[in-house]
Write a protein that holds these residues in place. Structure first.
Motif, PDB file in Angstrom:
ATOM      1  N   TYR A   1      -7.569  11.850   9.393  1.00 19.93           N
ATOM      2  CA  TYR A   1      -8.295  12.447   8.277  1.00 19.93           C
ATOM      3  C   TYR A   1      -8.802  13.827   8.682  1.00 19.93           C
ATOM      4  CZ  TYR A   1      -8.332   7.794   6.258  1.00 19.93           C
ATOM      5  OH  TYR A   1      -7.952   6.584   5.733  1.00 19.93           O
TER       6      TYR A   1
ATOM      7  N   ILE B   1     -10.447  13.511   4.211  1.00 18.18           N
ATOM      8  CA  ILE B   1      -9.308  13.253   3.336  1.00 18.18           C
ATOM      9  C   ILE B   1      -8.079  13.039   4.203  1.00 18.18           C
ATOM     10  CG2 ILE B   1     -10.160  14.468   1.298  1.00 18.18           C
ATOM     11  CD1 ILE B   1      -8.414  16.838   2.109  1.00 18.18           C
ATOM     12  N   ASP B   2      -7.137  12.301   3.686  1.00 20.15           N
ATOM     13  CA  ASP B   2      -5.898  11.993   4.390  1.00 20.15           C
ATOM     14  C   ASP B   2      -5.206  13.287   4.821  1.00 20.15           C
ATOM     15  OD1 ASP B   2      -3.425  11.066   5.283  1.00 20.15           O
ATOM     16  OD2 ASP B   2      -3.064   9.816   3.518  1.00 20.15           O
TER      17      ASP B   2
ATOM     18  N   THR C   1     -13.419   6.093  -0.941  1.00 17.92           N
ATOM     19  CA  THR C   1     -12.784   4.860  -0.472  1.00 17.92           C
ATOM     20  C   THR C   1     -13.629   4.126   0.550  1.00 17.92           C
ATOM     21  OG1 THR C   1     -11.516   6.063   1.181  1.00 17.92           O
ATOM     22  CG2 THR C   1     -10.455   5.678  -0.939  1.00 17.92           C
TER      23      THR C   1
ATOM     24  N   ASP D   1     -10.614   9.616  -1.684  1.00 15.22           N
ATOM     25  CA  ASP D   1      -9.247   9.521  -2.177  1.00 15.22           C
ATOM     26  C   ASP D   1      -9.035  10.764  -3.026  1.00 15.22           C
ATOM     27  OD1 ASP D   1      -6.842   9.048  -3.442  1.00 15.22           O
ATOM     28  OD2 ASP D   1      -7.345   7.015  -4.077  1.00 15.22           O
TER      29      ASP D   1
ATOM     30  N   GLU E   1      -6.422  12.196  -4.144  1.00 12.15           N
ATOM     31  CA  GLU E   1      -5.465  12.055  -5.244  1.00 12.15           C
ATOM     32  C   GLU E   1      -6.142  11.437  -6.468  1.00 12.15           C
ATOM     33  OE1 GLU E   1      -1.017  10.366  -6.264  1.00 12.15           O
ATOM     34  OE2 GLU E   1      -1.778  10.205  -4.225  1.00 12.15           O
TER      35      GLU E   1
END
Length: 179
Positions: free
Chosen positions: A31, A43-44, A146, A160, A162
């Protein structure tokens, strides 16, 4: 890079503990961490295309306050969203540390303004705890968060991105998965 994993149960032998930590670390995800006001978010990393210094974008008429405008990124017009404004941070001032994280989400590329980028951390699923459930108030949907991860003294809000960018209010990304 920081790797965080849960400690192995105390009844396991040393080789079992070592294997458990290695296995847990190997299923972790990376992340990108950044600051918005006093909070730290993650975030990813697979969504991050690049990180750029902040330059004022071209403003679009009649766009919401959190859409700062658009930039030309190597021939592609990219909308710039100020996450500080969207997530209602008390102050959204531009400093030398303010950056734009360019996110690649499927067919959509968007820039997200953040106060500063911190680092990249690897988190295992067992370190990310569920967020407390509150009745929805204001404009921030809890579906965008999340979980919460503790990294020593740091609390990291795992987002998340997105889901945030797919919200009806923003409408910048449409989910590719069938419903």
């Amino acid at each position: 890079m920081t790797v965080v994993s849960a400690p192995a149960p105390s009844h396991a032998s040393a080789p079992q503990r070592s294997a458990a930590v290695t296995t847990a670390a190997s299923v972790g995800r990376e992340y990108l961490t950044f600051r918005l006001g006093a909070e730290e978010y993650g975030i990813d990393i697979l969504r991050v295309q690049e990180i750029r210094s902040y330059e004022p974008p071209t403003r679009l008429a009649h766009s919401p306050d959190f859409i700062r405008g658009v930039i030309n990124l190597r021939g592609r017009i990219v909308p710039i969203l100020d996450l500080r404004v969207k997530l209602q941070c008390p102050e959204a001032s531009y400093t030398d540390f303010t950056v734009v994280v360019i996110l690649d989400i499927g067919a959509t590329v968007i820039g997200a303004v953040v106060d500063a980028v911190a680092d990249v951390v690897t988190l295992t699923p067992d370190v990310i705890k569920p967020t407390p459930q509150f009745e929805r108030q204001g404009h921030v949907d809890p579906a965008f968060v999340t979980g919460i991860a503790s990294l020593g003294e740091r609390m990291l809000i795992v987002m998340d991105i997105e889901a945030l960018l797919s919200s009806d209010e923003i409408g910048l990304v449409t989910k590719a998965t069938p419903e």
